[in-house]
Design an enzyme around this catalytic site. Sequence first.
Site, PDB file in Angstrom:
ATOM      1  N   HIS A 293     -11.233   7.760   0.512  1.00  0.00           N
ATOM      2  CA  HIS A 293     -10.254   8.415   1.383  1.00  0.00           C
ATOM      3  C   HIS A 293      -9.141   9.090   0.573  1.00  0.00           C
ATOM      4  CE1 HIS A 293      -8.784   4.350   0.665  1.00  0.00           C
ATOM      5  NE2 HIS A 293      -7.584   4.719   1.037  1.00  0.00           N
ATOM      6  N   TRP A 294      -8.871   8.606  -0.647  1.00  0.00           N
ATOM      7  CA  TRP A 294      -7.870   9.254  -1.492  1.00  0.00           C
ATOM      8  C   TRP A 294      -8.235  10.711  -1.762  1.00  0.00           C
ATOM      9  CZ3 TRP A 294      -4.686   7.028  -5.956  1.00  0.00           C
ATOM     10  CH2 TRP A 294      -3.978   5.893  -5.548  1.00  0.00           C
TER      11      TRP A 294
ATOM     12  N   TYR B  62      -1.269  11.643   1.900  1.00  0.00           N
ATOM     13  CA  TYR B  62      -2.147  11.610   0.726  1.00  0.00           C
ATOM     14  C   TYR B  62      -2.124  12.925  -0.046  1.00  0.00           C
ATOM     15  CZ  TYR B  62      -4.018   7.035   1.862  1.00  0.00           C
ATOM     16  OH  TYR B  62      -4.138   5.684   2.091  1.00  0.00           O
TER      17      TYR B  62
ATOM     18  N   ARG C 170       4.238   2.504  -2.383  1.00  0.00           N
ATOM     19  CA  ARG C 170       4.444   3.723  -3.175  1.00  0.00           C
ATOM     20  C   ARG C 170       5.799   4.355  -2.831  1.00  0.00           C
ATOM     21  NH1 ARG C 170      -0.091   3.741  -5.815  1.00  0.00           N
ATOM     22  NH2 ARG C 170      -1.899   2.820  -4.760  1.00  0.00           N
TER      23      ARG C 170
ATOM     24  N   HIS D 137      -7.481  -6.584   0.213  1.00  0.00           N
ATOM     25  CA  HIS D 137      -6.379  -5.622   0.213  1.00  0.00           C
ATOM     26  C   HIS D 137      -5.254  -5.974   1.181  1.00  0.00           C
ATOM     27  CE1 HIS D 137      -4.359  -1.760   0.037  1.00  0.00           C
ATOM     28  NE2 HIS D 137      -4.594  -1.523   1.319  1.00  0.00           N
TER      29      HIS D 137
ATOM     30  N   ASP E 235       0.828  -1.197   0.000  1.00  0.00           N
ATOM     31  CA  ASP E 235       0.000   0.000   0.000  1.00  0.00           C
ATOM     32  C   ASP E 235       0.871   1.258   0.000  1.00  0.00           C
ATOM     33  OD1 ASP E 235      -2.920   0.948   0.361  1.00  0.00           O
ATOM     34  OD2 ASP E 235      -1.951   1.867   2.100  1.00  0.00           O
ATOM     35  N   ARG E 236       0.727   2.165   0.994  1.00  0.00           N
ATOM     36  CA  ARG E 236       1.518   3.404   0.991  1.00  0.00           C
ATOM     37  C   ARG E 236       3.012   3.099   0.992  1.00  0.00           C
ATOM     38  NH1 ARG E 236      -1.882   6.407  -1.073  1.00  0.00           N
ATOM     39  NH2 ARG E 236      -0.598   8.226  -0.562  1.00  0.00           N
TER      40      ARG E 236
END
Length: 299
Positions: free
Chosen positions: A154-155, A216, A113, A277, A109-110
């Site tokens: 939420h993005w 974000y 990235r 997820h 996930d984050r």
Amino acid sequence: MSEISLFNDRLQHFHVNGVDIATRVGGTGPALLLMHGHPQSHAMWHKLWARLTNRYTCVAIDLRGYGDSGMPADEPAGHEAFSKRTMAVDAVEVMRCIGYETFGVLAHDRGARVAHRLALDHAERVERMMLLDIAPTLDMYEGTTRGFAQAYYHWFWLIQPAPFPEKLIGADPAFYLRSVMGGRHAGLAPFADRAMAEYERCARHPHWAHAICEDYRAAATIDLEHDRADRDQGNRVDCPLRVLWGGKGVVGRYFDVLDLWRRQASQVDGRALDCGHYIAEEAPDALWAEIESFWPAAD
């Protein structure tokens, strides 16, 4: 024992790049950097920790602002303090403090990235990389549909100007955390009580709501600038890359994950797993099989 062994290893803090990064180190063998996703902490690896540390030297960090890591003292304009470029430097510096100039990366996930940016900016550091349940950030924003926006609301909410989302999250951070995690395919069933207690404890830190919003906000602004620049210059991920995603999750439903990564990486394979997820907690055995087949063991 595999459920709790992670918590038995000492939590350390390394002051790097202007911030304290909480880090748990365990095991012997090739170096493996682990990075978590939103809204969690490094505790998300607890179901795999015993197996991982039996084979690798694992370095599990909390991203800046998450878990027990600190916030930067100063935040320049433009969300640079939470750009994935800045967070990638955090990770590289922690690994250097521990004694590793090169390493593998396993990230969700984050954290995935951050790992993508790390592999672009510090290609000489990354031996091979496994990313869990993401497509490239720029592709996901540019390919947004109504269905994706509704599923990943939420993005678009967390990027609203401060302090609007921070105030609402801060009123009951555990409720926010449980709503986000429980709103996915498997609900809250995959999450062990000890891990959930850790996630909720960390969510109550005074800086947490602001940190996750800034993460974000950076993703929707400065990170996209960095990603577009790399694409314009033809920069690609050159290390061996495996991408896995939840077959019952959102990313694979709205994006052709493998095709998008093949456009961004020279050596890539991957597939969907039978889960949602939170792969490391929903399908730890399936993930472990992928890890074993992708990373060589120590000689």
